[in-house]
Design a protein around this motif. Structure first.
Motif, PDB file in Angstrom:
ATOM      1  N   ILE A 113       0.850  -1.188   0.000  1.00  0.00           N
ATOM      2  CA  ILE A 113       0.000   0.000   0.000  1.00  0.00           C
ATOM      3  C   ILE A 113       0.887   1.240   0.000  1.00  0.00           C
ATOM      4  O   ILE A 113       2.055   1.187   0.387  1.00  0.00           O
ATOM      5  N   VAL A 114       0.322   2.343  -0.461  1.00  0.00           N
ATOM      6  CA  VAL A 114       1.059   3.602  -0.502  1.00  0.00           C
ATOM      7  C   VAL A 114       0.385   4.581   0.462  1.00  0.00           C
ATOM      8  O   VAL A 114      -0.832   4.743   0.440  1.00  0.00           O
ATOM      9  N   LYS A 115       1.189   5.174   1.344  1.00  0.00           N
ATOM     10  CA  LYS A 115       0.700   6.108   2.360  1.00  0.00           C
ATOM     11  C   LYS A 115       1.769   7.156   2.626  1.00  0.00           C
ATOM     12  O   LYS A 115       2.895   7.050   2.155  1.00  0.00           O
ATOM     13  N   ARG A 116       1.409   8.154   3.443  1.00  0.00           N
ATOM     14  CA  ARG A 116       2.365   9.182   3.841  1.00  0.00           C
ATOM     15  C   ARG A 116       2.882   8.859   5.245  1.00  0.00           C
ATOM     16  O   ARG A 116       2.108   8.591   6.153  1.00  0.00           O
ATOM     17  N   LEU A 117       4.199   8.869   5.397  1.00  0.00           N
ATOM     18  CA  LEU A 117       4.838   8.608   6.682  1.00  0.00           C
ATOM     19  C   LEU A 117       4.721   9.860   7.556  1.00  0.00           C
ATOM     20  O   LEU A 117       5.221  10.919   7.189  1.00  0.00           O
ATOM     21  N   LEU A 118       4.053   9.735   8.699  1.00  0.00           N
ATOM     22  CA  LEU A 118       3.888  10.882   9.586  1.00  0.00           C
ATOM     23  C   LEU A 118       4.728  10.798  10.855  1.00  0.00           C
ATOM     24  O   LEU A 118       5.203  11.805  11.351  1.00  0.00           O
ATOM     25  N   ARG A 119       4.891   9.604  11.387  1.00  0.00           N
ATOM     26  CA  ARG A 119       5.707   9.415  12.593  1.00  0.00           C
ATOM     27  C   ARG A 119       6.371   8.055  12.519  1.00  0.00           C
ATOM     28  O   ARG A 119       5.886   7.162  11.839  1.00  0.00           O
ATOM     29  N   ARG A 120       7.439   7.929  13.270  1.00  0.00           N
ATOM     30  CA  ARG A 120       8.093   6.625  13.335  1.00  0.00           C
ATOM     31  C   ARG A 120       8.731   6.437  14.701  1.00  0.00           C
ATOM     32  O   ARG A 120       9.110   7.390  15.380  1.00  0.00           O
ATOM     33  N   SER A 121       8.826   5.182  15.078  1.00  0.00           N
ATOM     34  CA  SER A 121       9.544   4.804  16.293  1.00  0.00           C
ATOM     35  C   SER A 121      10.611   3.809  15.877  1.00  0.00           C
ATOM     36  O   SER A 121      10.813   3.570  14.686  1.00  0.00           O
ATOM     37  N   GLN A 140      -7.092   3.808  11.790  1.00  0.00           N
ATOM     38  CA  GLN A 140      -7.929   2.653  12.073  1.00  0.00           C
ATOM     39  C   GLN A 140      -7.118   1.447  12.564  1.00  0.00           C
ATOM     40  O   GLN A 140      -7.585   0.676  13.393  1.00  0.00           O
ATOM     41  N   LEU A 141      -5.911   1.262  12.040  1.00  0.00           N
ATOM     42  CA  LEU A 141      -5.140   0.043  12.296  1.00  0.00           C
ATOM     43  C   LEU A 141      -4.003   0.219  13.293  1.00  0.00           C
ATOM     44  O   LEU A 141      -3.361  -0.761  13.661  1.00  0.00           O
ATOM     45  N   GLY A 142      -3.710   1.438  13.698  1.00  0.00           N
ATOM     46  CA  GLY A 142      -2.604   1.670  14.621  1.00  0.00           C
ATOM     47  C   GLY A 142      -1.264   1.682  13.894  1.00  0.00           C
ATOM     48  O   GLY A 142      -1.189   1.877  12.684  1.00  0.00           O
ATOM     49  N   TRP A 143      -0.219   1.475  14.656  1.00  0.00           N
ATOM     50  CA  TRP A 143       1.144   1.510  14.111  1.00  0.00           C
ATOM     51  C   TRP A 143       1.396   0.307  13.206  1.00  0.00           C
ATOM     52  O   TRP A 143       0.975  -0.792  13.494  1.00  0.00           O
ATOM     53  N   PHE A 144       2.107   0.547  12.093  1.00  0.00           N
ATOM     54  CA  PHE A 144       2.511  -0.504  11.161  1.00  0.00           C
ATOM     55  C   PHE A 144       3.938  -0.923  11.491  1.00  0.00           C
ATOM     56  O   PHE A 144       4.755  -0.085  11.876  1.00  0.00           O
TER      57      PHE A 144
END
Length: 169
Positions: A113-121, A140-144
């Motif tokens: 899937i294609v999405k925009r990265l907003l935050r990362r840990s 809807q799905l939480g952290w990937f």
């Protein structure tokens, strides 16, 4: 000893020289006689004469295969930035800046899937689509899982009227 070194270096600089030099292979005297003129001319120049466009094309294809992957956008979760049918070149490296468009594995299926990265840990990423009403994403799905990130969409190469860089989009 020095003969082996110079032959080894020549073979690295021209992978096709193995086709021209059979002297190191025992029992191939027929080939030695047949290719002797070719071998002499190849040894005289000590260079590999491949047409520049062939070398350029081979290097481009190898770099594309190793470092990039192509994708086609399906769906409308990234509108207006990406439209269905847009074709993207995705760089397969890590260290992606926040706010960039990424491709990642959907944890619910085997799809990308294609999405925009907003935050990362350290181990996960928070992503959202640009079209909130049509996007199933971290809201809807939480952290990937971060290991599911394929890469960073860096260039749109189709359709012709939308071609251009996606860095900073």
């Amino acid at each position: 000893m020095s003969t082996n070194v110079s032959t080894f270096v020549r073979n690295i600089s021209c992978p096709f020289s193995l086709l021209l030099d059979t002297s190191s292979l025992p029992g191939l005297g027929v080939f030695d006689r047949t290719l002797s003129a070719t071998r002499r001319s190849a040894r005289a120049g000590r260079s590999c004469h491949l047409p520049t466009p062939v070398v350029f094309l081979a290097a481009t294809l190898a770099a594309t295969w190793l470092f990039f992957q192509r994708y086609e956008v399906v769906g409308d979760s990234m509108e207006p930035t990406l439209l269905a049918g847009d074709r993207l070149l995705v760089a397969k490296w890590r260290g992606i800046p926040v706010r960039q468009i990424i491709v990642l594995r959907d944890p619910r299926s085997s799809d990308d899937i294609v999405k925009r990265l907003l935050r990362r840990s350290r181990s996960s990423v928070w992503v959202e689509g640009d079209n909130p009403s049509r996007s199933t994403d971290s809201r809807q799905l939480g952290w990937f899982p971060r290991k599911g990130v394929v890469g960073w969409a860096v260039y749109r190469y189709y359709p012709p009227d939308r071609v251009g860089s996606l860095v900073g989009e």
